[in-house]
Each structure stands twice: as structure tokens, then as C-alpha cells.
Design a protein around this motif. Structure first.
Motif, mmCIF file in Angstrom:
data_model
loop_
_atom_site.group_PDB
_atom_site.id
_atom_site.type_symbol
_atom_site.label_atom_id
_atom_site.label_comp_id
_atom_site.label_asym_id
_atom_site.label_seq_id
_atom_site.Cartn_x
_atom_site.Cartn_y
_atom_site.Cartn_z
ATOM 1 N N HIS A 30 0.814 -1.221 0.000
ATOM 2 C CA HIS A 30 0.000 0.000 0.000
ATOM 3 C C HIS A 30 0.849 1.272 0.000
ATOM 4 O O HIS A 30 0.309 2.373 0.167
ATOM 5 C CB HIS A 30 -0.948 -0.005 1.204
ATOM 6 C CG HIS A 30 -2.123 -0.921 1.029
ATOM 7 N ND1 HIS A 30 -3.271 -0.538 0.371
ATOM 8 C CD2 HIS A 30 -2.313 -2.214 1.402
ATOM 9 C CE1 HIS A 30 -4.133 -1.549 0.356
ATOM 10 N NE2 HIS A 30 -3.576 -2.575 0.979
ATOM 11 N N GLY A 31 2.156 1.127 -0.174
ATOM 12 C CA GLY A 31 3.010 2.307 -0.293
ATOM 13 C C GLY A 31 3.738 2.682 0.978
ATOM 14 O O GLY A 31 4.187 3.829 1.112
ATOM 15 N N TYR A 32 3.897 1.736 1.886
ATOM 16 C CA TYR A 32 4.573 2.014 3.156
ATOM 17 C C TYR A 32 5.960 1.385 3.201
ATOM 18 O O TYR A 32 6.254 0.428 2.473
ATOM 19 C CB TYR A 32 3.738 1.485 4.317
ATOM 20 C CG TYR A 32 2.438 2.224 4.511
ATOM 21 C CD1 TYR A 32 2.418 3.531 4.994
ATOM 22 C CD2 TYR A 32 1.221 1.618 4.183
ATOM 23 C CE1 TYR A 32 1.223 4.213 5.163
ATOM 24 C CE2 TYR A 32 0.023 2.303 4.350
ATOM 25 C CZ TYR A 32 0.027 3.591 4.836
ATOM 26 O OH TYR A 32 -1.153 4.268 4.993
ATOM 27 N N ARG A 33 6.795 1.944 4.076
ATOM 28 C CA ARG A 33 8.117 1.393 4.364
ATOM 29 C C ARG A 33 7.981 0.478 5.578
ATOM 30 O O ARG A 33 7.620 0.929 6.669
ATOM 31 C CB ARG A 33 9.133 2.504 4.634
ATOM 32 C CG ARG A 33 9.362 3.408 3.427
ATOM 33 C CD ARG A 33 10.310 4.549 3.754
ATOM 34 N NE ARG A 33 11.656 4.069 4.071
ATOM 35 C CZ ARG A 33 12.605 3.844 3.173
ATOM 36 N NH1 ARG A 33 12.353 4.051 1.878
ATOM 37 N NH2 ARG A 33 13.801 3.425 3.534
ATOM 38 N N VAL A 34 8.267 -0.793 5.371
ATOM 39 C CA VAL A 34 7.996 -1.828 6.365
ATOM 40 C C VAL A 34 9.264 -2.639 6.612
ATOM 41 O O VAL A 34 10.034 -2.905 5.680
ATOM 42 C CB VAL A 34 6.868 -2.768 5.867
ATOM 43 C CG1 VAL A 34 6.656 -3.934 6.828
ATOM 44 C CG2 VAL A 34 5.572 -1.988 5.669
ATOM 45 N N ALA A 35 9.485 -3.025 7.847
ATOM 46 C CA ALA A 35 10.566 -3.969 8.164
ATOM 47 C C ALA A 35 10.008 -5.097 9.021
ATOM 48 O O ALA A 35 9.074 -4.895 9.811
ATOM 49 C CB ALA A 35 11.718 -3.284 8.894
ATOM 50 N N LEU A 124 16.415 0.890 14.103
ATOM 51 C CA LEU A 124 15.946 0.424 12.797
ATOM 52 C C LEU A 124 14.852 1.338 12.262
ATOM 53 O O LEU A 124 14.851 1.703 11.081
ATOM 54 C CB LEU A 124 15.427 -1.013 12.928
ATOM 55 C CG LEU A 124 15.344 -1.851 11.655
ATOM 56 C CD1 LEU A 124 16.729 -2.084 11.071
ATOM 57 C CD2 LEU A 124 14.670 -3.191 11.960
ATOM 58 N N VAL A 125 13.925 1.716 13.122
ATOM 59 C CA VAL A 125 12.843 2.620 12.725
ATOM 60 C C VAL A 125 13.411 3.938 12.205
ATOM 61 O O VAL A 125 12.987 4.457 11.158
ATOM 62 C CB VAL A 125 11.890 2.863 13.912
ATOM 63 C CG1 VAL A 125 10.973 4.056 13.634
ATOM 64 C CG2 VAL A 125 11.060 1.622 14.203
ATOM 65 N N GLU A 126 14.397 4.461 12.916
ATOM 66 C CA GLU A 126 14.974 5.751 12.528
ATOM 67 C C GLU A 126 15.839 5.631 11.273
ATOM 68 O O GLU A 126 15.716 6.433 10.338
ATOM 69 C CB GLU A 126 15.801 6.314 13.692
ATOM 70 C CG GLU A 126 14.960 6.674 14.907
ATOM 71 C CD GLU A 126 15.801 7.044 16.114
ATOM 72 O OE1 GLU A 126 17.045 7.123 15.963
ATOM 73 O OE2 GLU A 126 15.226 7.271 17.190
ATOM 74 N N ASP A 127 16.710 4.641 11.239
ATOM 75 C CA ASP A 127 17.661 4.522 10.131
ATOM 76 C C ASP A 127 16.977 4.200 8.804
ATOM 77 O O ASP A 127 17.412 4.668 7.744
ATOM 78 C CB ASP A 127 18.707 3.449 10.432
ATOM 79 C CG ASP A 127 19.645 3.850 11.558
ATOM 80 O OD1 ASP A 127 19.654 5.052 11.918
ATOM 81 O OD2 ASP A 127 20.369 2.979 12.081
ATOM 82 N N LEU A 130 11.038 3.984 8.848
ATOM 83 C CA LEU A 130 9.939 3.033 8.716
ATOM 84 C C LEU A 130 8.584 3.638 9.060
ATOM 85 O O LEU A 130 8.473 4.509 9.931
ATOM 86 C CB LEU A 130 10.187 1.828 9.629
ATOM 87 C CG LEU A 130 11.426 0.988 9.347
ATOM 88 C CD1 LEU A 130 11.551 -0.118 10.381
ATOM 89 C CD2 LEU A 130 11.386 0.413 7.930
ATOM 90 N N ASP A 131 7.575 3.107 8.382
ATOM 91 C CA ASP A 131 6.183 3.382 8.759
ATOM 92 C C ASP A 131 5.650 2.279 9.672
ATOM 93 O O ASP A 131 4.836 2.543 10.561
ATOM 94 C CB ASP A 131 5.305 3.467 7.507
ATOM 95 C CG ASP A 131 5.728 4.588 6.580
ATOM 96 O OD1 ASP A 131 5.770 5.742 7.036
ATOM 97 O OD2 ASP A 131 6.022 4.310 5.398
ATOM 98 N N TYR A 132 6.126 1.036 9.432
ATOM 99 C CA TYR A 132 5.674 -0.119 10.212
ATOM 100 C C TYR A 132 6.860 -1.019 10.521
ATOM 101 O O TYR A 132 7.692 -1.281 9.645
ATOM 102 C CB TYR A 132 4.619 -0.938 9.456
ATOM 103 C CG TYR A 132 3.283 -0.253 9.317
ATOM 104 C CD1 TYR A 132 2.276 -0.452 10.256
ATOM 105 C CD2 TYR A 132 3.030 0.606 8.252
ATOM 106 C CE1 TYR A 132 1.053 0.182 10.130
ATOM 107 C CE2 TYR A 132 1.815 1.251 8.120
ATOM 108 C CZ TYR A 132 0.827 1.037 9.072
ATOM 109 O OH TYR A 132 -0.381 1.671 8.950
ATOM 110 N N LEU A 133 6.917 -1.494 11.757
ATOM 111 C CA LEU A 133 7.891 -2.499 12.159
ATOM 112 C C LEU A 133 7.133 -3.729 12.629
ATOM 113 O O LEU A 133 6.387 -3.676 13.606
ATOM 114 C CB LEU A 133 8.774 -1.982 13.296
ATOM 115 C CG LEU A 133 9.770 -2.991 13.887
ATOM 116 C CD1 LEU A 133 10.814 -3.388 12.854
ATOM 117 C CD2 LEU A 133 10.439 -2.427 15.129
ATOM 118 N N PHE A 134 7.291 -4.839 11.905
ATOM 119 C CA PHE A 134 6.658 -6.106 12.272
ATOM 120 C C PHE A 134 7.670 -6.970 13.018
ATOM 121 O O PHE A 134 8.803 -7.139 12.561
ATOM 122 C CB PHE A 134 6.176 -6.847 11.020
ATOM 123 C CG PHE A 134 4.870 -6.348 10.459
ATOM 124 C CD1 PHE A 134 3.698 -7.061 10.646
ATOM 125 C CD2 PHE A 134 4.821 -5.155 9.744
ATOM 126 C CE1 PHE A 134 2.494 -6.603 10.130
ATOM 127 C CE2 PHE A 134 3.630 -4.686 9.220
ATOM 128 C CZ PHE A 134 2.459 -5.411 9.414
#
Length: 253
Positions: A30-35, A124-127, A130-134
């Protein structure tokens, strides 16, 4: 701020890692940055769905936990797994755990600093912006899973329609409520297709007084795929994928 989503089950064998991969890929689409971080260090496996075998993993979460690398260096860009089904902004990263016997034995023997894991999540979120961290957690309740639950904005609990799963999930739901998790979603997985899914959903919701985000049926197509890819991406028109999409929508709200 990124939204932290922990995927957990009280017992193994519930399809937790498969569900994590499918939900994370669907959200990324959906266009998000996810890890995704595989914190099931004792029995890692989610990397297989993104095309890795054990020898492909040259750097892992273990390297970060033992101080050998910063966490951003153990994150692999696996956006290609979306098969161009995302948007130009879609990104998905994977932090795998090592499958080397020596690394797993060291974790079992020595443990690791759970506080360091929390620091790694934030870095990880900052570097990676991210929009979502799973977080793909270890089954059961231990120090790592309690940390994951504590920091979660959304906790997705996977259970099968099985009495052992029902009892274990009750414990986890109680813990999640005491830790004041903002959003708790239940996902019933591997439901036999002979079941009445509406009745099953109602039974589980009444048992835990919690929302059932979706009922995922047992799928022969999923079994045939055998973790050789992310089902929701490979089979976008399948009814199972539609249920995964509906669950992802509830995570994104």
C-alpha cells in the motif's frame, strides 16, 4: 512515528511466520516502508519466504546482538518479493536470525540482552525511516516476547481452532491486557473449511472478549507453495489473500 506490530502465538505450528510475512508484504504494497525482525532466534524461519536459504544469510540479528554490526547493516532489502505489486514508495526490509547451529546454541546457552533488542528496534525505525515495524516473535511467553508485547501498538495473536491453542491464548490475552496493549487482534488460522466461520468467529470473540480480525482457512494452495514465496503476493486474487488484506486494513487503521 512507526507503528510496531507484534505477531505472536502461544504455541508453535500456528503459521505465525507465514502470517507475518503476508501481512507485512500486504501493508508494504500500500506504499509504506515496512521492516520485519525475526526474533524467533531459537528457531528462525521467516527468511525462507523471502527466498533465502541458510547459506544466504551472511549477516543476521545475532551479529547485532553480539555487537558485531549495527542493526541497519543486518537489514536486507527484500522489496523485490513484492513482484511489482506495490507502489513506487513501497519498501520492505528483513532482519533475519541466524540458522547456524553454533549461533542458535549460543543463544540457548548464554541468552542475550533484551534491552539491546529494544534499542535495535528504535534504531531500525529511525535509520530506515519506517512506517511499520513487524516483529515475528518466539512462541510462548519469555522476556523477549514480553518486551515485544509491551512496545507494540498492535498485537496480533494467531491461534488455531484447537483446545490447547485456546487455553494458551487466554494466558497471552490476559498478559496483553495487563500490559495495556493499545490494539489487540485475534487471527484464527488453519481453520478447516467444514467449519462455519461465522460461528467460529463469534465463539472466539465471546471467549476472549476481543476482536477477531479474520479467519484464515486451511489452504491446499498455501501448503503446495510450501513457504517458497509470500502467498498474498503470488496469488493476489485468491480468497485467502482477500482475508489477509482485510486483516492488514485493520492493522493500518
Amino acid at each position: 512515528m512507526a507503528k510496531v506490530v507484534s505477531i505472536h502465538s502461544y504455541r508453535g505450528g500456528t503459521g505465525k511466520s507465514n502470517t507475518t510475512a503476508n501481512l507485512a508484504a500486504t501493508v508494504a504494497r500500500h506504499g509504506y516502508r515496512v521492516a520485519i525482525v525475526d526474533t524467533d532466534i531459537q528457531s528462525p524461519g521467516i527468511h525462507v519466504l523471502f527466498g533465502f536459504d541458510g547459506e544466504d544469510i551472511e549477516r543476521s540479528l545475532n551479529d547485532y546482538l553480539w555487537g558485531r554490526r549495527p542493526i541497519r547493516e543486518v537489514a536486507y532489502d527484500v522489496t523485490s518479493a513484492l513482484l511489482e505489486r506495490g507502489t513506487p514508495n513501497s519498501k520492505i526490509f528483513l532482519v533475519p536470525s541466524s540458522v547456524k547451529a553454533g549461533e542458535i546454541a549460543r543463544v540457548l546457552r548464554e541468552g542475550y540482552d533484551v534491552g539491546l533488542l529494544n534499542d535495535g528496534f528504535q534504531e531500525l525505525v529511525e535509520d530506515l525511516e519506517l512506517d511499520y515495524l513487524f516483529i515475528d516473535t518466539h512462541p510462548g511467553l519469555n522476556e523477549e516476547t514480553l518486551l515485544s508485547i509491551t512496545i507494540s501498538d498492535v498485537l496480533v495473536l494467531i491461534l488455531r481452532p484447537d483446545q490447547q491453542d485456546y487455553q494458551g491464548t487466554a494466558v497471552t490475552v490476559d498478559v496483553a491486557r495487563k500490559l495495556e496493549v493499545p490494539k489487540l487482534l485475534l487471527v484464527i488460522n488453519k481453520a478447516p473449511t467444514v467449519f462455519n466461520f461465522d460461528q467460529l468467529r463469534e465463539k472466539v470473540q465471546d471467549t476472549y472478549d476481543a476482536q477477531v480480525a479474520g479467519v484464515l482457512p486451511h489452504s491446499d494452495e498455501m501448503m503446495v507453495l510450501a513457504s517458497s514465496g509470500v502467498f498474498a503476493i503470488k496469488y493476489p486474487d485468491n480468497s485467502l489473500t482477500q482475508t489477509i488484506e482485510a486483516i492488514a486494513q485493520q492493522i493500518m487503521r
